[in-house]
Design a protein around this motif. Structure first.
Motif, PDB file in Angstrom:
ATOM      1  N   LEU A 138       0.880  -1.162   0.000  1.00 60.39           N
ATOM      2  CA  LEU A 138       0.000   0.000   0.000  1.00 60.39           C
ATOM      3  C   LEU A 138       0.919   1.214   0.000  1.00 60.39           C
ATOM      4  CD1 LEU A 138      -2.242  -1.570   2.710  1.00 60.39           C
ATOM      5  CD2 LEU A 138      -3.114  -0.939   0.439  1.00 60.39           C
ATOM      6  N   LEU A 139       1.441   1.505  -1.175  1.00 62.30           N
ATOM      7  CA  LEU A 139       2.504   2.494  -1.334  1.00 62.30           C
ATOM      8  C   LEU A 139       1.862   3.857  -1.586  1.00 62.30           C
ATOM      9  CD1 LEU A 139       5.597   2.628  -1.423  1.00 62.30           C
ATOM     10  CD2 LEU A 139       5.474   2.189  -3.875  1.00 62.30           C
ATOM     11  N   GLU A 140       1.906   4.725  -0.602  1.00 63.40           N
ATOM     12  CA  GLU A 140       1.159   5.991  -0.643  1.00 63.40           C
ATOM     13  C   GLU A 140       2.083   7.173  -0.905  1.00 63.40           C
ATOM     14  OE1 GLU A 140      -2.400   7.104   2.101  1.00 63.40           O
ATOM     15  OE2 GLU A 140      -0.630   8.078   2.961  1.00 63.40           O
ATOM     16  N   ASN A 141       1.663   8.058  -1.818  1.00 59.71           N
ATOM     17  CA  ASN A 141       2.445   9.271  -2.084  1.00 59.71           C
ATOM     18  C   ASN A 141       1.905  10.441  -1.270  1.00 59.71           C
ATOM     19  OD1 ASN A 141       0.142  10.189  -3.414  1.00 59.71           O
ATOM     20  ND2 ASN A 141       1.008   9.994  -5.470  1.00 59.71           N
ATOM     21  N   GLU A 142       2.474  11.633  -1.507  1.00 59.43           N
ATOM     22  CA  GLU A 142       2.104  12.796  -0.696  1.00 59.43           C
ATOM     23  C   GLU A 142       0.675  13.255  -0.951  1.00 59.43           C
ATOM     24  OE1 GLU A 142       3.782  14.111  -4.592  1.00 59.43           O
ATOM     25  OE2 GLU A 142       4.359  12.698  -3.001  1.00 59.43           O
ATOM     26  N   LYS A 143       0.055  12.787  -2.044  1.00 61.71           N
ATOM     27  CA  LYS A 143      -1.325  13.148  -2.343  1.00 61.71           C
ATOM     28  C   LYS A 143      -2.331  12.148  -1.766  1.00 61.71           C
ATOM     29  CE  LYS A 143      -0.128  15.380  -6.735  1.00 61.71           C
ATOM     30  NZ  LYS A 143      -0.368  15.351  -8.216  1.00 61.71           N
ATOM     31  N   GLY A 144      -1.813  11.165  -1.055  1.00 65.77           N
ATOM     32  CA  GLY A 144      -2.692  10.138  -0.501  1.00 65.77           C
ATOM     33  C   GLY A 144      -3.116   9.098  -1.516  1.00 65.77           C
ATOM     34  N   GLN A 145      -2.435   9.054  -2.656  1.00 60.83           N
ATOM     35  CA  GLN A 145      -2.751   8.070  -3.691  1.00 60.83           C
ATOM     36  C   GLN A 145      -1.913   6.808  -3.497  1.00 60.83           C
ATOM     37  OE1 GLN A 145      -1.556  10.735  -6.852  1.00 60.83           O
ATOM     38  NE2 GLN A 145      -3.675  10.923  -7.576  1.00 60.83           N
ATOM     39  N   LEU A 146      -2.446   5.688  -3.960  1.00 59.42           N
ATOM     40  CA  LEU A 146      -1.726   4.414  -3.914  1.00 59.42           C
ATOM     41  C   LEU A 146      -1.221   4.069  -5.304  1.00 59.42           C
ATOM     42  CD1 LEU A 146      -4.057   2.230  -1.656  1.00 59.42           C
ATOM     43  CD2 LEU A 146      -1.987   3.454  -0.977  1.00 59.42           C
ATOM     44  N   LEU A 147      -0.109   3.345  -5.335  1.00 65.08           N
ATOM     45  CA  LEU A 147       0.470   2.912  -6.600  1.00 65.08           C
ATOM     46  C   LEU A 147      -0.181   1.595  -7.030  1.00 65.08           C
ATOM     47  CD1 LEU A 147       2.663   3.452  -8.768  1.00 65.08           C
ATOM     48  CD2 LEU A 147       4.173   1.958  -7.426  1.00 65.08           C
ATOM     49  N   TRP A 148      -0.593   1.561  -8.299  1.00 67.02           N
ATOM     50  CA  TRP A 148      -1.190   0.354  -8.881  1.00 67.02           C
ATOM     51  C   TRP A 148      -0.376  -0.081 -10.085  1.00 67.02           C
ATOM     52  CZ3 TRP A 148      -5.135  -2.104  -6.440  1.00 67.02           C
ATOM     53  CH2 TRP A 148      -5.744  -1.387  -5.410  1.00 67.02           C
ATOM     54  N   VAL A 149      -0.244  -1.391 -10.254  1.00 65.31           N
ATOM     55  CA  VAL A 149       0.587  -1.963 -11.307  1.00 65.31           C
ATOM     56  C   VAL A 149      -0.253  -2.926 -12.135  1.00 65.31           C
ATOM     57  CG1 VAL A 149       2.633  -3.358 -11.799  1.00 65.31           C
ATOM     58  CG2 VAL A 149       2.638  -1.782  -9.857  1.00 65.31           C
ATOM     59  N   LYS A 150      -0.143  -2.831 -13.458  1.00 68.37           N
ATOM     60  CA  LYS A 150      -0.871  -3.757 -14.326  1.00 68.37           C
ATOM     61  C   LYS A 150      -0.128  -5.073 -14.399  1.00 68.37           C
ATOM     62  CE  LYS A 150      -3.273  -4.022 -18.750  1.00 68.37           C
ATOM     63  NZ  LYS A 150      -3.538  -3.368 -20.048  1.00 68.37           N
ATOM     64  N   ARG A 151      -0.847  -6.160 -14.127  1.00 69.76           N
ATOM     65  CA  ARG A 151      -0.242  -7.485 -14.112  1.00 69.76           C
ATOM     66  C   ARG A 151       0.074  -7.951 -15.529  1.00 69.76           C
ATOM     67  NH1 ARG A 151       0.254  -9.715  -8.703  1.00 69.76           N
ATOM     68  NH2 ARG A 151       0.177 -11.755  -9.704  1.00 69.76           N
ATOM     69  N   PRO A 152       1.007  -8.886 -15.679  1.00 71.57           N
ATOM     70  CA  PRO A 152       1.266  -9.483 -16.999  1.00 71.57           C
ATOM     71  C   PRO A 152       0.000 -10.131 -17.546  1.00 71.57           C
ATOM     72  CG  PRO A 152       2.972 -10.082 -15.425  1.00 71.57           C
ATOM     73  CD  PRO A 152       1.896  -9.418 -14.631  1.00 71.57           C
ATOM     74  N   PRO A 153      -0.085 -10.313 -18.854  1.00 71.77           N
ATOM     75  CA  PRO A 153      -1.327 -10.838 -19.447  1.00 71.77           C
ATOM     76  C   PRO A 153      -1.645 -12.273 -19.066  1.00 71.77           C
ATOM     77  CG  PRO A 153       0.414 -10.626 -21.102  1.00 71.77           C
ATOM     78  CD  PRO A 153       0.913  -9.936 -19.872  1.00 71.77           C
ATOM     79  N   THR A 154      -0.660 -13.044 -18.633  1.00 70.05           N
ATOM     80  CA  THR A 154      -0.912 -14.414 -18.198  1.00 70.05           C
ATOM     81  C   THR A 154      -0.602 -14.543 -16.714  1.00 70.05           C
ATOM     82  OG1 THR A 154       1.331 -15.082 -18.833  1.00 70.05           O
ATOM     83  CG2 THR A 154      -0.413 -15.361 -20.480  1.00 70.05           C
ATOM     84  N   GLY A 155      -1.046 -15.648 -16.120  1.00 68.49           N
ATOM     85  CA  GLY A 155      -0.835 -15.848 -14.691  1.00 68.49           C
ATOM     86  C   GLY A 155      -2.030 -15.329 -13.905  1.00 68.49           C
ATOM     87  N   ILE A 156      -1.918 -15.378 -12.581  1.00 73.24           N
ATOM     88  CA  ILE A 156      -3.047 -14.956 -11.752  1.00 73.24           C
ATOM     89  C   ILE A 156      -3.339 -13.479 -11.969  1.00 73.24           C
ATOM     90  CG2 ILE A 156      -2.567 -16.736 -10.025  1.00 73.24           C
ATOM     91  CD1 ILE A 156      -1.586 -14.453  -8.177  1.00 73.24           C
ATOM     92  N   TRP A 157      -4.632 -13.159 -12.016  1.00 79.39           N
ATOM     93  CA  TRP A 157      -5.116 -11.782 -12.222  1.00 79.39           C
ATOM     94  C   TRP A 157      -4.511 -11.175 -13.495  1.00 79.39           C
ATOM     95  CZ3 TRP A 157      -3.082 -11.106  -6.677  1.00 79.39           C
ATOM     96  CH2 TRP A 157      -3.937 -11.730  -5.772  1.00 79.39           C
ATOM     97  N   GLY A 158      -4.307 -12.009 -14.512  1.00 80.75           N
ATOM     98  CA  GLY A 158      -3.654 -11.551 -15.737  1.00 80.75           C
ATOM     99  C   GLY A 158      -4.348 -10.352 -16.358  1.00 80.75           C
ATOM    100  N   GLY A 159      -3.583  -9.290 -16.616  1.00 80.21           N
ATOM    101  CA  GLY A 159      -4.095  -8.099 -17.257  1.00 80.21           C
ATOM    102  C   GLY A 159      -4.831  -7.142 -16.350  1.00 80.21           C
ATOM    103  N   LEU A 160      -4.980  -7.486 -15.066  1.00 82.58           N
ATOM    104  CA  LEU A 160      -5.683  -6.617 -14.127  1.00 82.58           C
ATOM    105  C   LEU A 160      -4.696  -5.717 -13.375  1.00 82.58           C
ATOM    106  CD1 LEU A 160      -8.341  -9.015 -12.565  1.00 82.58           C
ATOM    107  CD2 LEU A 160      -8.633  -7.425 -14.456  1.00 82.58           C
ATOM    108  N   TRP A 161      -5.243  -4.687 -12.758  1.00 85.68           N
ATOM    109  CA  TRP A 161      -4.428  -3.779 -11.935  1.00 85.68           C
ATOM    110  C   TRP A 161      -4.433  -4.251 -10.496  1.00 85.68           C
ATOM    111  CZ3 TRP A 161      -1.626   0.308 -13.882  1.00 85.68           C
ATOM    112  CH2 TRP A 161      -1.869   0.638 -15.223  1.00 85.68           C
ATOM    113  N   CYS A 162      -3.241  -4.301  -9.906  1.00 82.19           N
ATOM    114  CA  CYS A 162      -3.083  -4.767  -8.530  1.00 82.19           C
ATOM    115  C   CYS A 162      -2.072  -3.880  -7.817  1.00 82.19           C
ATOM    116  CB  CYS A 162      -2.583  -6.208  -8.479  1.00 82.19           C
ATOM    117  SG  CYS A 162      -3.758  -7.430  -9.106  1.00 82.19           S
ATOM    118  N   LEU A 163      -2.055  -3.989  -6.508  1.00 83.60           N
ATOM    119  CA  LEU A 163      -0.999  -3.361  -5.729  1.00 83.60           C
ATOM    120  C   LEU A 163       0.323  -4.060  -6.023  1.00 83.60           C
ATOM    121  CD1 LEU A 163      -2.996  -3.067  -2.401  1.00 83.60           C
ATOM    122  CD2 LEU A 163      -2.300  -1.140  -3.840  1.00 83.60           C
ATOM    123  N   PRO A 164       1.430  -3.356  -5.922  1.00 83.83           N
ATOM    124  CA  PRO A 164       2.731  -3.991  -6.187  1.00 83.83           C
ATOM    125  C   PRO A 164       2.953  -5.195  -5.277  1.00 83.83           C
ATOM    126  CG  PRO A 164       2.972  -1.609  -6.036  1.00 83.83           C
ATOM    127  CD  PRO A 164       1.571  -1.922  -5.593  1.00 83.83           C
TER     128      PRO A 164
END
Length: 345
Positions: free
Chosen positions: A235-261
């Protein structure tokens, strides 16, 4: 029709079966196909709201084929088994390459990505009103119990027996009704646990019922223990109170979805944060861990709330979002759990 089993199932369906499911209204090949893919590994009650939203956004195969994959995945978020959504999108494009018309025969339907023998049979029966034979989990359960089929139901030998039984009892007339009847019988009466045998239309000929062990069928190989894995989710928070989200690789679990690092637990955490994000002297708080189970392993998610300065993120597959923005991305259920936990702290 001389088949007593088939006659009994049909008579029960006309009086007690489900006739008002969304995909039963205007059962075009496209609508039936989407419902069949959604219903794989997922219960009807869960599927209905997803199906209705999906059809609102993608009312035709043309609309689905033209949509970005990311938008399709957003509409699938929470249903799980995300390869189904990617295959659905790919198959829609295959159909458009065929002129926008769904095939009306078994071989050509099975040539579409993600469509196997049973799904193709369901489309033939429910949409085209041609004779189609199905073998979903409900049908497998009904037939395995009624004929007391011993042996691993996932083995090729037992599968062949079940398909032969399914084919022999599938009628040429009233095929759409029979296909839906078998699905309904398994879903509402011949359930996985606590089957309602007293209400079953074929109870008097069911061999598993006579044996007094209906839940002993279908049989499986002895289950192996499912491994357990664990990982940090930031839950990586910046000074604006936003969290960083990462797009998962197209294969594997949650493929192609956005998740927390995600980070492996067997690392030097401080060094990894410095290397990846330029974080020095980061403030880190461990939050309550929780378990999510996939088909082949358990995953313990270990959330870490992280704040700091000098966050260097220059990756097109990463973005900063506040909670409201993140919810529009379409997130897998564990990520929604993590967000909800933030509200409780």
């Amino acid at each position: 029709m001389s088949d007593a089993f088939t006659n009994a199932v049909l008579a029960w369906f006309y009086e007690h079966g489900r006739h008002d499911l969304p995909w039963q209204q205007n059962p075009t090949p496209y609508r039936v196909w989407v419902s069949e893919i959604m219903l794989q590994q997922t219960q009807v009650a869960t599927v209905i709201p997803y199906y209705q939203r999906f059809m609102t956004t993608f009312p035709t195969v043309e609309a689905l084929a033209a949509a970005p994959e990311e938008v399709v995945l957003q509409h699938w978020a929470g249903l799980g088994y995300y390869a189904r959504a990617r295959n659905l999108h790919d198959a829609a494009q295959q159909v458009m390459a065929l002129g926008g018309e769904f095939p009306d025969n078994l071989a050509d339907l099975m040539a579409l990505k993600g469509i196997g023998r049973s799904t193709a049979g369901a489309i033939l029966s429910l949409a085209w009103q041609k004779r189609g034979v199905i073998m979903d989990g409900n049908v497998k359960r009904v037939l395995s119990r009624h004929f007391a089929i011993a042996g691993d139901s996932s083995s090729a030998a037992i599968q062949a027996i079940l398909w032969q039984l399914a084919d022999s009892h599938t009628p040429n007339q009233q095929n759409r009704a029979y296909t839906q009847a078998m699905m309904d019988l398994g879903a509402t009466l011949c359930t996985r646990s606590k089957p309602l045998c007293l209400y079953c239309p074929v109870q008097h000929t069911c061999q598993a019922y006579r044996l007094g062990t209906p839940t002993a069928f279908p049989q499986k190989k002895p289950s192996k223990s499912i491994p357990t894995k664990e990982a940090y989710f930031l839950l990586l928070e910046n000074e604006k109170g936003q969290l960083l989200w990462v797009k998962r690789p197209p294969t594997g679990i949650w493929g192609g979805l956005w998740c927390l690092p995600e980070l492996p637990v067997a690392i030097d955490l401080a060094q990894e944060l410095k290397t990846r994000y330029g974080l020095i002297d980061a403030h880190i708080e461990a939050r309550a861990s929780f378990k999510h189970t996939f088909s082949h392993y358990h995953l313990w998610l270990k959330p870490l709330y992280v704040r700091g300065t000098m966050l260097m993120v220059n990756d097109e597959l990463s973005q900063w979002c506040d909670k409201e923005q993140a919810l529009t991305l379409g997130l897998p259920k564990p990520m929604l759990t993590l967000l909800a936990a933030l509200d409780d702290t």
